[in-house]
Design a protein around this motif. Structure first.
Motif, PDB file in Angstrom:
ATOM      1  N   ASP A  40      -0.246  48.756  96.376  1.00 37.47           N
ATOM      2  CA  ASP A  40       1.046  49.416  96.578  1.00 37.47           C
ATOM      3  C   ASP A  40       0.958  50.934  96.449  1.00 37.47           C
ATOM      4  N   ARG A  41      -0.273  51.476  96.547  1.00 36.35           N
ATOM      5  CA  ARG A  41      -0.501  52.925  96.497  1.00 36.35           C
ATOM      6  C   ARG A  41       0.043  53.550  95.216  1.00 36.35           C
ATOM      7  N   HIS A  42      -0.088  52.822  94.115  1.00 32.56           N
ATOM      8  CA  HIS A  42       0.379  53.340  92.827  1.00 32.56           C
ATOM      9  C   HIS A  42      -0.778  54.029  92.109  1.00 32.56           C
ATOM     10  N   ILE A  43      -0.490  55.154  91.482  1.00 32.36           N
ATOM     11  CA  ILE A  43      -1.510  55.925  90.767  1.00 32.36           C
ATOM     12  C   ILE A  43      -1.157  55.966  89.286  1.00 32.36           C
ATOM     13  N   GLY A  44      -2.082  55.543  88.457  1.00 31.50           N
ATOM     14  CA  GLY A  44      -1.950  55.631  87.006  1.00 31.50           C
ATOM     15  C   GLY A  44      -3.292  55.989  86.398  1.00 31.50           C
ATOM     16  N   ILE A  45      -3.268  56.727  85.296  1.00 27.90           N
ATOM     17  CA  ILE A  45      -4.530  57.234  84.733  1.00 27.90           C
ATOM     18  C   ILE A  45      -4.819  56.691  83.335  1.00 27.90           C
ATOM     19  N   LEU A  46      -4.144  55.613  82.937  1.00 24.49           N
ATOM     20  CA  LEU A  46      -4.426  55.044  81.616  1.00 24.49           C
ATOM     21  C   LEU A  46      -5.898  54.649  81.455  1.00 24.49           C
ATOM     22  N   PRO A  47      -6.526  53.970  82.434  1.00 26.72           N
ATOM     23  CA  PRO A  47      -7.962  53.669  82.278  1.00 26.72           C
ATOM     24  C   PRO A  47      -8.820  54.918  82.132  1.00 26.72           C
ATOM     25  N   ASP A  48      -8.490  55.980  82.846  1.00 27.47           N
ATOM     26  CA  ASP A  48      -9.266  57.210  82.761  1.00 27.47           C
ATOM     27  C   ASP A  48      -9.119  57.874  81.391  1.00 27.47           C
ATOM     28  N   ILE A  49      -7.917  57.786  80.828  1.00 34.12           N
ATOM     29  CA  ILE A  49      -7.707  58.337  79.486  1.00 34.12           C
ATOM     30  C   ILE A  49      -8.526  57.561  78.458  1.00 34.12           C
ATOM     31  N   LEU A  50      -8.473  56.230  78.543  1.00 39.10           N
ATOM     32  CA  LEU A  50      -9.231  55.411  77.602  1.00 39.10           C
ATOM     33  C   LEU A  50     -10.739  55.609  77.770  1.00 39.10           C
ATOM     34  N   ASN A  51     -11.204  55.739  79.009  1.00 41.89           N
ATOM     35  CA  ASN A  51     -12.627  55.994  79.236  1.00 41.89           C
ATOM     36  C   ASN A  51     -13.052  57.325  78.631  1.00 41.89           C
ATOM     37  N   SER A  69      -1.537  65.777  94.389  1.00 40.35           N
ATOM     38  CA  SER A  69      -0.512  65.762  93.347  1.00 40.35           C
ATOM     39  C   SER A  69      -1.060  65.129  92.073  1.00 40.35           C
ATOM     40  N   ALA A  70      -1.774  64.017  92.211  1.00 33.54           N
ATOM     41  CA  ALA A  70      -2.398  63.381  91.047  1.00 33.54           C
ATOM     42  C   ALA A  70      -3.504  64.256  90.481  1.00 33.54           C
ATOM     43  N   ALA A  71      -4.268  64.918  91.358  1.00 36.10           N
ATOM     44  CA  ALA A  71      -5.351  65.780  90.903  1.00 36.10           C
ATOM     45  C   ALA A  71      -4.809  66.943  90.073  1.00 36.10           C
ATOM     46  N   PRO A  84       5.109  68.777  87.089  1.00 30.77           N
ATOM     47  CA  PRO A  84       6.158  67.933  87.699  1.00 30.77           C
ATOM     48  C   PRO A  84       5.680  66.543  88.103  1.00 30.77           C
ATOM     49  N   ASN A  85       4.380  66.354  88.256  1.00 25.97           N
ATOM     50  CA  ASN A  85       3.842  65.055  88.669  1.00 25.97           C
ATOM     51  C   ASN A  85       3.462  64.162  87.485  1.00 25.97           C
ATOM     52  N   ILE A  86       3.606  64.665  86.274  1.00 34.35           N
ATOM     53  CA  ILE A  86       3.276  63.882  85.082  1.00 34.35           C
ATOM     54  C   ILE A  86       4.502  63.095  84.641  1.00 34.35           C
ATOM     55  N   SER A  87       4.296  61.815  84.421  1.00 30.32           N
ATOM     56  CA  SER A  87       5.379  60.940  83.961  1.00 30.32           C
ATOM     57  C   SER A  87       4.806  59.888  83.018  1.00 30.32           C
ATOM     58  N   ILE A  88       5.699  59.198  82.342  1.00 30.67           N
ATOM     59  CA  ILE A  88       5.273  58.119  81.445  1.00 30.67           C
ATOM     60  C   ILE A  88       4.552  57.032  82.222  1.00 30.67           C
ATOM     61  N   ASP A  89       5.066  56.714  83.393  1.00 30.38           N
ATOM     62  CA  ASP A  89       4.440  55.687  84.230  1.00 30.38           C
ATOM     63  C   ASP A  89       3.046  56.139  84.669  1.00 30.38           C
ATOM     64  N   PHE A  90       2.899  57.403  84.969  1.00 31.12           N
ATOM     65  CA  PHE A  90       1.611  57.957  85.396  1.00 31.12           C
ATOM     66  C   PHE A  90       0.584  57.871  84.268  1.00 31.12           C
ATOM     67  N   LEU A  91       1.039  58.048  83.020  1.00 36.84           N
ATOM     68  CA  LEU A  91       0.121  58.083  81.876  1.00 36.84           C
ATOM     69  C   LEU A  91      -0.179  56.704  81.306  1.00 36.84           C
ATOM     70  N   THR A  92       0.686  55.724  81.529  1.00 39.43           N
ATOM     71  CA  THR A  92       0.563  54.440  80.820  1.00 39.43           C
ATOM     72  C   THR A  92       0.278  53.250  81.727  1.00 39.43           C
ATOM     73  N   THR A  93      -0.056  53.479  82.973  1.00 39.13           N
ATOM     74  CA  THR A  93      -0.360  52.372  83.881  1.00 39.13           C
ATOM     75  C   THR A  93      -1.717  52.601  84.536  1.00 39.13           C
ATOM     76  N   LYS A  94      -2.227  51.533  85.132  1.00 40.12           N
ATOM     77  CA  LYS A  94      -3.483  51.632  85.871  1.00 40.12           C
ATOM     78  C   LYS A  94      -3.198  51.700  87.369  1.00 40.12           C
ATOM     79  N   PRO A  95      -4.114  52.259  88.131  1.00 38.25           N
ATOM     80  CA  PRO A  95      -3.853  52.417  89.575  1.00 38.25           C
ATOM     81  C   PRO A  95      -3.919  51.087  90.310  1.00 38.25           C
ATOM     82  N   SER A  96      -3.177  51.024  91.389  1.00 41.80           N
ATOM     83  CA  SER A  96      -3.178  49.851  92.253  1.00 41.80           C
ATOM     84  C   SER A  96      -3.250  50.329  93.696  1.00 41.80           C
ATOM     85  N   TYR A  97      -4.280  49.894  94.390  1.00 41.78           N
ATOM     86  CA  TYR A  97      -4.451  50.316  95.778  1.00 41.78           C
ATOM     87  C   TYR A  97      -3.623  49.480  96.749  1.00 41.78           C
TER      88      TYR A  97
END
Length: 285
Positions: free
Chosen positions: A59-70, A252-254, A44-57
């Motif tokens: 605005d407390r936004h979480i994205g895992i695109l850099p982690d996927i590319l790494n 939730s992100a974990a 339920p916590n997986i979304s397109i925004d979660f997969l295709t953006t980078k995190p920003s501290y």
């Protein structure tokens, strides 16, 4: 008397079958519970925004695109080095090595390496690749560390696959005038390609699931890198899972990352089965 012995034997068989069935049931139940729980908490916590953006501290936004590319960088860099080395070592030990004692010692060393805890690899990688070779905290240092970790797996699976090729194939190639390397390249390697590919797929699974060694070598950064990404620090998916769960308390992100890793593991297992069946059918044709 014979009936008593026969009844006791049937009773033992029934008890053993029951115990084995219970073992299978408990194992299957644990696997199903683990997969179900992770998917229930993570999907339920997986979304397109979660997969295709980078995190920003900010605005407390979480994205895992850099982690996927790494993770992709780490996988390709590790396989690019480990597969030629591991397959080449396996071919030499199986087809060329004449000193059986030396070959046995190398095989024993490889088996010993495969049993060493990953945290020790991380410590060695930190001291040698990061500090001694001045690579710093980077994905390249992490990839080189994982090369050492996965060399035994690729070498041993390739070696066992080479041993399954019938000796008559080699003798037939020699009888037709083929040289040693030509025989290996055109007869032996194509016949055992399924084992080599399976070893590479298993290595990919271990690379994706590794975290302890990368904590010391690749670092914890969530930065989005370009072409020079291998020379920069970066967190893979497993390291990101550790950071969000342990350091930042973002469960939730974990769990979302855990669900993605679980899907990857299932896909790798299915791919291994598909490759094995495909090459077996091709070999029997």
């Amino acid at each position: 008397m014979k009936k008593g012995v026969s009844f006791a034997r049937k009773l033992r068989i029934a008890v053993i079958k029951t115990l084995m069935f219970l073992c299978v049931l408990i194992t299957a139940a644990l696997v199903i519970f683990l997969i179900t729980y992770i998917f229930y908490r993570g999907v339920p916590n997986i979304s397109i925004d979660f997969l295709t953006t980078k995190p920003s501290y900010l605005d407390r936004h979480i994205g895992i695109l850099p982690d996927i590319l790494n993770t992709v960088y780490i996988v390709f860099a590790t396989l690019l080095i480990a597969v030629p080395l591991g397959a080449g070592a396996a071919v030499y030990l199986t087809e060329y090595a004449k000193n059986k004692k030396l070959a046995g010692a190398i095989e024993y060393a490889a088996e010993t390496l495969s049993g060493i805890p990953s945290i020790i690899y991380g410590l060695v990688g930190m001291l040698f690749f990061r500090n001694f070779l001045n690579l710093g905290t980077s994905l390249l240092a992490g990839a080189l560390t994982l090369v050492i970790m996965n060399l035994p797996t690729i070498m041993r699976t390739t070696q066992e696959s080479l041993k399954t090729v019938p000796q008559s194939y080699r003798e037939g190639a020699f009888a037709l005038g083929a040289g040693k390397w030509h025989m290996i390249r055109t007869v032996v390697l194509p016949d055992c390609a399924d084992g080599i590919i399976t070893g590479c797929i298993l290595a990919v699974g271990r690379i994706i699931g590794e975290s302890a060694a990368l904590l010391f070598t690749a670092g914890l950064a969530h930065a989005l890198h370009g072409i020079d990404g291998l020379f920069c620090p970066g967190a893979t998916l497993t390291v990101a899972l550790y950071i969000y769960a342990k350091v930042e308390g973002e469960f939730s992100a974990a769990f979302a990352i855990a669900a993605i890793l679980m899907i990857m593991a299932l896909l790798i297992n299915f791919l291994t089965l598909f490759v094995s069946k495909y090459f077996k059918k091709r070999r029997n044709q």
